[in-house]
Design a protein around this motif. Sequence first.
Motif, PDB file in Angstrom:
ATOM      1  N   LEU A 127      -6.215  35.425 -21.861  1.00 48.72           N
ATOM      2  CA  LEU A 127      -5.025  34.767 -21.319  1.00 48.72           C
ATOM      3  C   LEU A 127      -4.215  35.740 -20.474  1.00 48.72           C
ATOM      4  O   LEU A 127      -3.663  35.377 -19.422  1.00 48.72           O
ATOM      5  CB  LEU A 127      -4.165  34.218 -22.454  1.00 48.72           C
ATOM      6  CG  LEU A 127      -4.699  33.011 -23.218  1.00 48.72           C
ATOM      7  CD1 LEU A 127      -3.801  32.708 -24.419  1.00 48.72           C
ATOM      8  CD2 LEU A 127      -4.799  31.791 -22.310  1.00 48.72           C
ATOM      9  N   SER A 179      -1.872  33.812 -17.741  1.00 42.64           N
ATOM     10  CA  SER A 179      -1.429  32.529 -18.267  1.00 42.64           C
ATOM     11  C   SER A 179      -0.065  32.671 -18.938  1.00 42.64           C
ATOM     12  O   SER A 179       0.207  33.669 -19.613  1.00 42.64           O
ATOM     13  CB  SER A 179      -2.434  31.997 -19.287  1.00 42.64           C
ATOM     14  OG  SER A 179      -1.898  30.890 -19.985  1.00 42.64           O
ATOM     15  N   SER A 180       0.751  31.671 -18.788  1.00 45.37           N
ATOM     16  CA  SER A 180       2.063  31.680 -19.448  1.00 45.37           C
ATOM     17  C   SER A 180       1.931  31.585 -20.956  1.00 45.37           C
ATOM     18  O   SER A 180       2.901  31.795 -21.686  1.00 45.37           O
ATOM     19  CB  SER A 180       2.916  30.523 -18.925  1.00 45.37           C
ATOM     20  OG  SER A 180       2.244  29.281 -19.104  1.00 45.37           O
ATOM     21  N   GLU A 181       0.714  31.280 -21.439  1.00 44.76           N
ATOM     22  CA  GLU A 181       0.473  31.233 -22.884  1.00 44.76           C
ATOM     23  C   GLU A 181       0.036  32.585 -23.453  1.00 44.76           C
ATOM     24  O   GLU A 181      -0.201  32.689 -24.664  1.00 44.76           O
ATOM     25  CB  GLU A 181      -0.588  30.172 -23.196  1.00 44.76           C
ATOM     26  CG  GLU A 181      -0.124  28.753 -22.862  1.00 44.76           C
ATOM     27  CD  GLU A 181      -1.204  27.718 -23.106  1.00 44.76           C
ATOM     28  OE1 GLU A 181      -2.361  28.101 -23.384  1.00 44.76           O
ATOM     29  OE2 GLU A 181      -0.897  26.515 -22.999  1.00 44.76           O
ATOM     30  N   ASP A 182      -0.066  33.597 -22.597  1.00 47.04           N
ATOM     31  CA  ASP A 182      -0.352  34.946 -23.083  1.00 47.04           C
ATOM     32  C   ASP A 182       0.701  35.313 -24.124  1.00 47.04           C
ATOM     33  O   ASP A 182       1.895  35.318 -23.833  1.00 47.04           O
ATOM     34  CB  ASP A 182      -0.314  35.920 -21.901  1.00 47.04           C
ATOM     35  CG  ASP A 182      -0.220  37.382 -22.316  1.00 47.04           C
ATOM     36  OD1 ASP A 182      -0.622  37.698 -23.450  1.00 47.04           O
ATOM     37  OD2 ASP A 182       0.258  38.192 -21.503  1.00 47.04           O
ATOM     38  N   GLY A 208       2.498  35.824 -19.392  1.00 47.29           N
ATOM     39  CA  GLY A 208       1.920  35.712 -18.060  1.00 47.29           C
ATOM     40  C   GLY A 208       2.562  36.575 -17.005  1.00 47.29           C
ATOM     41  O   GLY A 208       2.256  36.442 -15.823  1.00 47.29           O
ATOM     42  N   THR A 235      -8.153  27.974 -17.523  1.00 46.59           N
ATOM     43  CA  THR A 235      -7.589  26.638 -17.293  1.00 46.59           C
ATOM     44  C   THR A 235      -6.174  26.502 -17.835  1.00 46.59           C
ATOM     45  O   THR A 235      -5.515  25.494 -17.593  1.00 46.59           O
ATOM     46  CB  THR A 235      -8.455  25.563 -17.968  1.00 46.59           C
ATOM     47  OG1 THR A 235      -8.343  25.670 -19.409  1.00 46.59           O
ATOM     48  CG2 THR A 235      -9.920  25.703 -17.565  1.00 46.59           C
ATOM     49  N   ARG A 236      -5.707  27.504 -18.548  1.00 46.12           N
ATOM     50  CA  ARG A 236      -4.394  27.410 -19.169  1.00 46.12           C
ATOM     51  C   ARG A 236      -3.285  27.618 -18.136  1.00 46.12           C
ATOM     52  O   ARG A 236      -3.494  28.257 -17.112  1.00 46.12           O
ATOM     53  CB  ARG A 236      -4.270  28.422 -20.315  1.00 46.12           C
ATOM     54  CG  ARG A 236      -5.373  28.334 -21.366  1.00 46.12           C
ATOM     55  CD  ARG A 236      -5.591  26.908 -21.844  1.00 46.12           C
ATOM     56  NE  ARG A 236      -4.404  26.339 -22.454  1.00 46.12           N
ATOM     57  CZ  ARG A 236      -4.182  25.037 -22.622  1.00 46.12           C
ATOM     58  NH1 ARG A 236      -5.065  24.153 -22.170  1.00 46.12           N
ATOM     59  NH2 ARG A 236      -3.082  24.624 -23.195  1.00 46.12           N
ATOM     60  N   ARG A 257      -0.075  28.678 -15.835  1.00 52.24           N
ATOM     61  CA  ARG A 257       0.485  29.945 -15.377  1.00 52.24           C
ATOM     62  C   ARG A 257       1.941  29.742 -14.977  1.00 52.24           C
ATOM     63  O   ARG A 257       2.397  28.630 -14.750  1.00 52.24           O
ATOM     64  CB  ARG A 257      -0.306  30.490 -14.179  1.00 52.24           C
ATOM     65  CG  ARG A 257      -1.747  30.840 -14.486  1.00 52.24           C
ATOM     66  CD  ARG A 257      -2.406  31.483 -13.264  1.00 52.24           C
ATOM     67  NE  ARG A 257      -3.743  31.986 -13.574  1.00 52.24           N
ATOM     68  CZ  ARG A 257      -4.880  31.390 -13.216  1.00 52.24           C
ATOM     69  NH1 ARG A 257      -4.825  30.251 -12.549  1.00 52.24           N
ATOM     70  NH2 ARG A 257      -6.037  31.918 -13.535  1.00 52.24           N
TER      71      ARG A 257
END
Length: 727
Positions: free
Chosen positions: A114, A119-122, A127, A347-348, A350
């Motif tokens: 991530l 990704s903002s889900e990191d 992210g 695909t997550r 950002r």
Amino acid sequence: MPRSQIVHDNFLRRVPVGDFPAGRSPAPGLTAAAAVAVYRAQVASRALDLQARAMQKAGQGFYTIGSSGHEGMAAVAAALRVEDMAFLHYRDAAFQIARADQVPGQTPIWDMLLSFASSSEDPISGGRHKVLGSKALNIPPQTSTIASHLPKAVGAAYALGLARRRPPEHRSMADDAIVVCSFGDASANHSTAQGAFNTAGWTAYQHIPLPLLFVCEDNGIGISTKTPKGWIEAGFRARPGVKYFKADGLDMYETFAVAKEAADWVRKRRKPAFLHLRTVRLYGHAGADLPTTYMPREEVEAEEANDPLLHSVRLMAEAGAMAPQEALQIYLDTRERVARVAAEAVTRPRLNDAKGVMAALIPPARPCRPTNGPAEEARAAAFGAELRQMAEPQIMSKLINWALTDLMLEHGEIVMMGEDVGRKGGVYGVTQKLQARFGPDRMIDTLLDEQSILGLGIGLAHNGFLPMPEIQFLAYLHNAEDQLRGEAATLPFFSNGQYTNPMVLRIAGLGYQKGFGGHFHNDNSVGVLRDIPGLILAVPSDGAEAVRMLRECVRLAREEQRLVVFLEPIALYPMRDLLADKDGGWMRTYPALGERTELGTVGVHGDGTDLAIVTFGNGVYLSRQAQADLAAEGVSARVIDLRWLTPLPEAAMLEAVKGCARVLVVDECRRTGGGPSEAVVSALTLAGVTGVARLAAEDSFIATGPAYAATMPSREQIVAAAKAALA
């Protein structure tokens, strides 16, 4: 063919036929199960490096500085505890993966992918950057600023000892923990690193507890510049105050044994140690780097032949922990798994707007114990006869001293540090008697190194203290400003608010000292401070305002976890008079406990409508004099004290200038040097305020002697500029 593919193919070709690099037999200490766990972490780290390059090629990833060749750090992680806070080199993915094995429920491969994909889900940075780090694993995130994390590692290690003696409210580290800090051989040469090594040795030499393990990952090269053979060992084997250990980082059994010995030594002795690990760098510095353009191909191939994963497979086989074919299958399965997980990670979502990026600039507030001010008995014991003086007007330096005393009485987690702050009481006496009142472990006389002073403060904040470091003069900050920009201010940004560096940094500065010191002791440059996102810059103009603002600064740091710089105008420390000799017009009485000047407010002196003079610091003092001169000529003016230079109190300022025919902005900082007047004029103009004029200092350093104020606004110049604006 890319070097990464060559190394991969070599592994697939050599393991089945038992073609391993030579090395020692496995050292004792690492069990079979632990060895396999370390190997799995090493393989996962390698697979992530390969995947990062594939993601970048596909336009789905944005970072390729990898850990290949440094996989031995997995064994270092195995030798430590999760409670040991780790400030990591950016090549230490294997360390983080191996540490994740010690905490249930961790998903390091998913988390790192991530991060690769921004990704903002990191879970660590949200992210904002590819960083190693994890709140659950006790790994604060680091950026790639060279060696800038070493001073705060020293500070965090010092905080462990201090917390045993004075437990703070928001303590986060265990009593028997140590701090580990890793870096490369090239970084070891940086002045920031050298200052940290010196501070650690200097501290330990005086028998002050400092449980810190430095880990130097020596791959012999910094991008393209070679480290002289034997340089690291020559520089650290006999360094005073720091115990030296050495291991082959290609050998996970030896690395674990020596790292365990070093960590146990640090934990037991509470002293710093230096673990020197031999590593190799595979693939070059980063994805775009081609090592064969600056290194002989034979040398590159020799490094590749020494792949630490090949060493690990041989060692496990010799120890009976795992057969080579099983090790190969783990490698292949991990590669497949990482590729499969990456396909989902890309695909997550950002970050896609400024609001999202900036959401972590300001740290979250934290709950704090309610306080009702210092007890009267404690105040009487601390102040003694000075309590009776509080009803009489005093100079600024005395009032700040009293404010610091009350704040330290009220908040036991406040610790001050800096050159000469203790025994001497500061160059200008601002911290006089504080060491006698609170002891040397709350009023710390440091060595002469601004990076170490700020690093100590940042590190103390990691264990729940509220640090108030002092930089002796504003010009001295420039030696260490990256500790604010690259470390303290960025920590909440790169950790999505999970880690913070609350502190109040006191700096004596600005100009107008009569005949003293030139530009080293008179510095009217605040541009570097105003340029740091998230930082609060406060500048008082008189003693009472200094007290009220300092109380607010401590509240902002303690409750809102903000990074605050409190810039104290040196020339106003002793100021007594305003308009005439011995009129006492600039002395103030000590504000009652509980009085604060809130962030975002301005001070307004007078209610004139002809002219508003907007200024700060020494400019307020000079403008108040000019205000009287203008009044004698029939001009009614008001003086607006900005107080807060970052963030600029725009709304309060615009309200304060209402009803005035003209506005004069007076700035003691340089005209084009990033002084606040540029932003003030812009804000006024954009808000539709007309008749705005500006008076700023010349673009010059400050001279010593009679010309000490020649380049900055004067009382007479302010009067002249006011008349010109009204003409």
